[in-house]
Design a protein around this motif. Structure first.
Motif: not given
Length: 104
Positions: A19-25
């Motif tokens: 599946x789709x994974x996301x990382x934010x900063x």
């Protein structure tokens, strides 16, 4: 963890899509850095302070992306996309997204 912007990894067939994974900063800039950046804009040149902040934000976002993929049991992330935004007047946001997969 293999992380790539391409949709496949040559010689490594994808066995499972997780599946789709996301990382934010989101990183805040400070007043002193803003003043030096404005001076740099006026006289020309690169703003090392902002470049450093962007590098930190990108590394953090990619690290989170890898952690989330690892939590799903993936050993690679394909199709990675990096997006950069300005939030408010002095906040920098980097978002990294991709598809967590298991390759053989």
């Amino acid at each position: 963890m293999i992380v790539t912007t391409t949709p496949t990894i040559e010689g490594r067939p994808i066995a499972t899509y997780h599946g789709i994974v996301v990382g934010e900063a989101i990183m805040g800039a400070n007043v002193v850095r803003d003043i030096f950046a404005q001076v740099t804009d006026i006289i020309g040149g690169r703003s090392g302070a902002y470049e450093s902040k962007l590098q930190d934000a990108r590394a953090t976002a990619l690290g989170e992306l890898e952690d989330r993929a690892r939590d799903l049991g993936a050993n690679a992330i394909v199709g990675v996309d990096l997006d950069y935004e300005v939030v408010g007047q002095s906040m920098l946001m980097v978002s990294a997204s991709g598809t967590a997969v298991t390759v053989s």
